[in-house]
Design an enzyme around this catalytic site. Sequence first.
Site, PDB file in Angstrom:
ATOM      1  N   GLY A 123       0.835  -1.185   0.000  1.00  0.00           N
ATOM      2  CA  GLY A 123       0.000   0.000   0.000  1.00  0.00           C
ATOM      3  C   GLY A 123       0.870   1.235   0.000  1.00  0.00           C
ATOM      4  N   CYS A 124       0.447   2.257   0.678  1.00  0.00           N
ATOM      5  CA  CYS A 124       1.196   3.505   0.749  1.00  0.00           C
ATOM      6  C   CYS A 124       2.515   3.278   1.488  1.00  0.00           C
ATOM      7  CB  CYS A 124       0.363   4.557   1.478  1.00  0.00           C
ATOM      8  SG  CYS A 124       1.221   6.115   1.718  1.00  0.00           S
ATOM      9  N   PHE A 125       3.602   3.737   0.889  1.00  0.00           N
ATOM     10  CA  PHE A 125       4.911   3.488   1.505  1.00  0.00           C
ATOM     11  C   PHE A 125       5.095   4.216   2.824  1.00  0.00           C
ATOM     12  CE2 PHE A 125       6.767   6.190  -2.254  1.00  0.00           C
ATOM     13  CZ  PHE A 125       6.120   7.336  -1.823  1.00  0.00           C
TER      14      PHE A 125
END
Length: 182
Positions: free
Chosen positions: A14-16
């Site tokens: 997902g979002c880093f």
Amino acid sequence: MNNKNVEIATFGGGCFWCLDAIFRITQGVTKVSSGYAGGEEVNPDYRSVHYNDSGHAEAVQIEFLPEIISYEIILQIFWTSHNPTTLNRDVANFGEEYRSVIFYHSDKQMEIAQNSMVNVASRIWSDPIVTTIDPYIGFYIGEEIHQNYYNNYRNTGYCKIIIDPKIAKFRKNFSDYIIDGK
């Protein structure tokens, strides 16, 4: 750090920003970088990943000391830090760049990741795991704003609503692996 015992792990979950925040407070992790992996374009940037379909995933690359934390534990943290049962999605983010992926750096990492997906992730999650296990082909560090995002922008809505609960879950499930004072 110039330690020959340092190993590297690269994940998209997902979002880093979320994985970056968690691994920065993990014992035995010596370096965390947010960036892009898994695509064919050389030296992509945020724009090419998100708007030009470069094929990359938002990813974190971590360096860790296996005598302090094993790759198996790193994977357990990965499995519990995002939802590996949703295809190309993480909470409010949608698209291939948010896919769940393990980029293995060796045959040993590949075997450990495959075993962990079957024996660990499938026990944590009741839905089928959609995470792919792909060979590492390169990592491109992201723009400076994406490095250590949580600590730099902790009071933003995204950090409070999305990242804070993930960190709380990490603290609850992996208290033995939290850096003292973090």
